[in-house]
Design a protein around this motif. Structure first.
Motif, PDB file in Angstrom:
ATOM      1  N   SER A  36     -17.228  -9.164 -24.223  1.00  0.00           N
ATOM      2  CA  SER A  36     -16.164 -10.097 -23.875  1.00  0.00           C
ATOM      3  C   SER A  36     -14.631 -10.091 -25.022  1.00  0.00           C
ATOM      4  O   SER A  36     -13.874 -10.184 -24.446  1.00  0.00           O
ATOM      5  CB  SER A  36     -16.727 -11.283 -23.700  1.00  0.00           C
ATOM      6  N   ALA A  57     -10.635  -9.122 -24.233  1.00  0.00           N
ATOM      7  CA  ALA A  57     -10.370 -10.089 -24.285  1.00  0.00           C
ATOM      8  C   ALA A  57      -9.183  -9.896 -25.025  1.00  0.00           C
ATOM      9  O   ALA A  57      -8.071 -10.540 -24.996  1.00  0.00           O
ATOM     10  CB  ALA A  57     -11.387 -11.681 -24.823  1.00  0.00           C
ATOM     11  N   ALA A  77      -6.295 -12.498 -23.526  1.00  0.00           N
ATOM     12  CA  ALA A  77      -6.754 -13.174 -23.065  1.00  0.00           C
ATOM     13  C   ALA A  77      -7.479 -14.534 -24.415  1.00  0.00           C
ATOM     14  O   ALA A  77      -6.964 -15.910 -24.033  1.00  0.00           O
ATOM     15  CB  ALA A  77      -8.334 -13.208 -22.671  1.00  0.00           C
ATOM     16  N   HIS A  78      -6.571 -14.317 -25.912  1.00  0.00           N
ATOM     17  CA  HIS A  78      -7.293 -14.753 -26.870  1.00  0.00           C
ATOM     18  C   HIS A  78      -6.228 -13.833 -27.433  1.00  0.00           C
ATOM     19  O   HIS A  78      -6.852 -12.676 -28.248  1.00  0.00           O
ATOM     20  CB  HIS A  78      -8.029 -15.454 -27.033  1.00  0.00           C
TER      21      HIS A  78
END
Length: 262
Positions: free
Chosen positions: A248, A252, A257-258
């Motif tokens: 994950s 990301a 995503a971040h």
């Protein structure tokens, strides 16, 4: 799938073989790379990941001497170098195996391994090919990587994907490089052939060679890489060490995503 090999005990303390500092590259108005920093050590596998257009291939092309950066510097063993051609990269110990492998399907393994590097007798003996000497060297290199071939005289066009990838990697080793760049080495391979190639990567590491591998397969990346470097839109956005991240985390960082993942 072969067992994963942990990082070498001294891999984090040795001087980097290659240091990339502030490398940028533009194609017209398109920013392919922006101030990328990266170091690569011998005996270490680094995976370069990112979405299409992230800058992975451009960075490999810069390191392999195919493209010159617009700015930034590269050091090999602490000395600044100008890699303005593949020949210049090879001269300092960097060899690239591209996704298409660049093998001649009508030639056998020995001829492919020594393509452009053929061993010949002196001119006064007619410069005839030293086939036996090349076969001996070919066996040494192939055996060192545990690449098994039924025949040294069969055209490589009829060999499996794993064997072809093995021949392409071993061709790089004929010149005894310190760093091997691999572009999507497991793409389009079956499960068993993928396992063979991953084992080859780990053998390169065991042979104290640095490996920089581009891959879209995150499972392969987690299996072989000591460090994973993530590029997004031409910038280095994250770097992970083995055991310090999850799938994950990689996704990301790749998708943004971040931001600022460390």
């Amino acid at each position: 799938m072969p067992p994963a090999v942990p990082p070498s005990a001294d891999s984090a303390t040795t001087t980097p073989f290659l240091q990339i500092s502030g490398v940028s590259k533009h194609f017209g108005g398109v920013r392919a790379l922006h101030e990328v920093d990266l170091d690569l050590r011998r005996g270490e596998v680094i995976a370069l990941v990112g979405d299409n257009g992230a800058g992975k291939s451009t960075l490999v092309n810069v390191v392999s001497g195919v493209q010159r950066p617009d700015s930034g510097v590269l050091h090999v063993n602490g000395v600044e170098v100008r890699l303005d051609s593949p020949r210049a990269a090879a001269a300092v110990g960097i060899h690239t195996v591209y996704q298409d492998l660049s093998l001649c399907d009508n030639l056998d393994a020995v001829k492919n391994l020594f393509l452009g590097l053929e061993e010949t007798d002196p001119w006064w003996r007619g410069r005839t090919l030293r086939r036996r000497a090349m076969e001996r060297r070919a066996r040494e290199v192939l055996d060192s990587m545990s690449v098994r071939l039924r025949s040294f005289t069969a055209p490589v066009g009829g060999m499996s994907g794993g064997q072809r990838q093995g021949i392409a990697i071993c061709r790089a080793l004929v010149s005894d490089p310190s760093l091997v760049l691999l572009d999507e080495p497991t793409a389009a391979l079956g499960v068993s052939q993928r396992a063979e190639v991953l084992d080859l990567i780990l053998r390169l590491k065991e042979d104290n060679r640095g490996v920089l591998v581009i891959s879209h397969d995150l499972k392969d990346v987690q299996h072989v890489a000591d460090r994973v470097v993530v590029l997004r839109l031409g910038s280095k956005v994250a770097e992970f060490s083995r055991g310090d991240y999850t799938s994950s985390d990689l996704v990301a960082a790749i998708t943004g995503a971040h931001e600022g993942v460390a």
